[in-house]
Design a protein around this motif. Sequence first.
Motif, PDB file in Angstrom:
ATOM      1  N   UNK A 149      38.145  44.355  37.269  1.00 48.39           N
ATOM      2  CA  UNK A 149      37.386  43.216  37.796  1.00 48.39           C
ATOM      3  C   UNK A 149      35.978  43.184  37.211  1.00 48.39           C
ATOM      4  N   UNK A 150      35.343  44.343  37.111  1.00 46.05           N
ATOM      5  CA  UNK A 150      33.999  44.393  36.551  1.00 46.05           C
ATOM      6  C   UNK A 150      33.997  43.916  35.108  1.00 46.05           C
ATOM      7  N   UNK A 151      35.028  44.306  34.359  1.00 45.58           N
ATOM      8  CA  UNK A 151      35.136  43.871  32.962  1.00 45.58           C
ATOM      9  C   UNK A 151      35.356  42.368  32.878  1.00 45.58           C
ATOM     10  N   UNK A 152      36.207  41.831  33.758  1.00 42.68           N
ATOM     11  CA  UNK A 152      36.446  40.385  33.786  1.00 42.68           C
ATOM     12  C   UNK A 152      35.143  39.622  34.033  1.00 42.68           C
ATOM     13  N   UNK A 158      35.566  33.548  35.821  1.00 39.34           N
ATOM     14  CA  UNK A 158      35.280  33.046  37.170  1.00 39.34           C
ATOM     15  C   UNK A 158      36.542  33.011  38.031  1.00 39.34           C
ATOM     16  N   UNK A 159      37.691  32.849  37.342  1.00 37.10           N
ATOM     17  CA  UNK A 159      38.974  32.788  38.049  1.00 37.10           C
ATOM     18  C   UNK A 159      39.964  33.744  37.380  1.00 37.10           C
ATOM     19  N   UNK A 160      40.935  34.183  38.175  1.00 32.36           N
ATOM     20  CA  UNK A 160      41.953  35.094  37.635  1.00 32.36           C
ATOM     21  C   UNK A 160      43.273  34.859  38.346  1.00 32.36           C
ATOM     22  N   UNK A 179      40.861  42.768  46.817  1.00 32.97           N
ATOM     23  CA  UNK A 179      39.726  43.313  47.552  1.00 32.97           C
ATOM     24  C   UNK A 179      38.468  43.355  46.674  1.00 32.97           C
ATOM     25  N   UNK A 180      38.610  43.866  45.461  1.00 32.92           N
ATOM     26  CA  UNK A 180      37.463  43.977  44.550  1.00 32.92           C
ATOM     27  C   UNK A 180      37.034  42.606  44.042  1.00 32.92           C
ATOM     28  N   UNK A 181      38.023  41.727  43.782  1.00 34.87           N
ATOM     29  CA  UNK A 181      37.703  40.379  43.301  1.00 34.87           C
ATOM     30  C   UNK A 181      36.829  39.638  44.309  1.00 34.87           C
ATOM     31  N   UNK A 182      37.141  39.772  45.591  1.00 39.28           N
ATOM     32  CA  UNK A 182      36.359  39.106  46.635  1.00 39.28           C
ATOM     33  C   UNK A 182      34.919  39.614  46.641  1.00 39.28           C
ATOM     34  N   UNK A 188      40.852  34.350  42.854  1.00 40.95           N
ATOM     35  CA  UNK A 188      42.252  34.501  42.443  1.00 40.95           C
ATOM     36  C   UNK A 188      42.978  33.195  42.704  1.00 40.95           C
ATOM     37  N   UNK A 189      43.497  32.575  41.648  1.00 37.86           N
ATOM     38  CA  UNK A 189      44.084  31.234  41.755  1.00 37.86           C
ATOM     39  C   UNK A 189      45.612  31.244  41.738  1.00 37.86           C
ATOM     40  N   UNK A 190      46.239  32.393  41.499  1.00 36.65           N
ATOM     41  CA  UNK A 190      47.704  32.480  41.513  1.00 36.65           C
ATOM     42  C   UNK A 190      48.116  33.931  41.739  1.00 36.65           C
ATOM     43  N   UNK A 191      49.248  34.101  42.417  1.00 33.52           N
ATOM     44  CA  UNK A 191      49.735  35.437  42.768  1.00 33.52           C
ATOM     45  C   UNK A 191      51.255  35.413  42.731  1.00 33.52           C
TER      46      UNK A 191
END
Length: 385
Positions: A149-152, A158-160, A179-182, A188-191
């Motif tokens: 997430x930090x690298x992203x 902005x979205x993943x 959890x980390x993305x939040x 997060x736009x898709x799962x």
Amino acid sequence: MKRNNMIKNLVALAAAAVAFAAQADINVGVTVSATGAAASLGIPEKNTITLMPTTIAGQKINYIVLDDSSDTTAAVSNTRKLITEHKVDVVVGSTVTPNSLAMIDAVSEASTPMISMAASARIVEPMDAKKKWVFKTPQNDIMMALAIVQHMVDNGAKTAAYIGFADAYGEGWYQEFAKIAAIKGLKIVANERYNRNDTSVTGQVLKLVAAKPDAVLIGGSGTPAALPQKALKERGYKGQYYQTHGVANNDFLRVGGKDVEGTFLPSGPVLVAAQLPASHPVKKSALAYIAKYEAAFGKGSVSTFGGHAWDAGLLLQAAVPVALKSGAQPGTPAFRAALRDALESVKELPGAHGVFNMSPTDHLGLDQRARVMVKIENGAWKYQP
């Protein structure tokens, strides 16, 4: 009469010595996924077992290795067989998270320590009466998710989107990633999920592409983790690709080919040990494992998964002498308990993946020294300082 008694005493002493010698052997039971969907992970682990010492602290070590075929039921069956038939003092395995989670009941019921080679933190957390018997060597998902997430974010995402295995590994990774993305402000736009044995993920990939994420994380391991990435490439997705440390072996590079070029992933230092700065605390121990493995199996044959098995062996080499000092004899409940306690007390042990510091509340014992970022570049692993 005295002579007869003397002879009887000598015979009795000899018999006792033979019994003691047999008792003194330490039996290590191993179950790995050497065939099936996780074979690319399990084979280097199985190979690594052959490199482990056959004597520790003067005691003979016997390794009993079984293949669970990447199957959860087989992993549990192997574990029970190792405990009941082979009377093992410790179980090493299994290769993947679902198998390792399923084995916990068997080892805890038998009060036998277990060292897992699978990644999910759920194998050792939260600590309870069952998991107090369980240890593991791979880095926790949250440690690696933080790096991803930090690298992203550092690279402008902005979205993943996420697509992972439809099992404990994939779900565990999503939970940590989300959890980390939040925390980092990444949306997060898709799962999506898929099975390890699937041959198509077209439906899931269409949803990912439609969501137009800046980056995609694939929560898989071994060669099956290449499937979503290949499908995304076919559908023209141009964003940044990330994989977990579950793909860090050359079989993934071979299967992924040009479709995995430019992918980022966190990994244990052993994957790029030769590229690490001389000051890195794991470089020396990681290079030692690589040299031994490649001497036996060929140049370029080493993988991070074999490194997890190697680290399990190093933990045993550190713990066995301590357990023996307790006076408990191998093959007894007292020795298994002493070995568990000794594993829990391991401190500052450099391995192939990191420096281990176990405690009663931490049965992994790794910190950020166990993590580096890597990029797939020209079909090889490239260390990212």
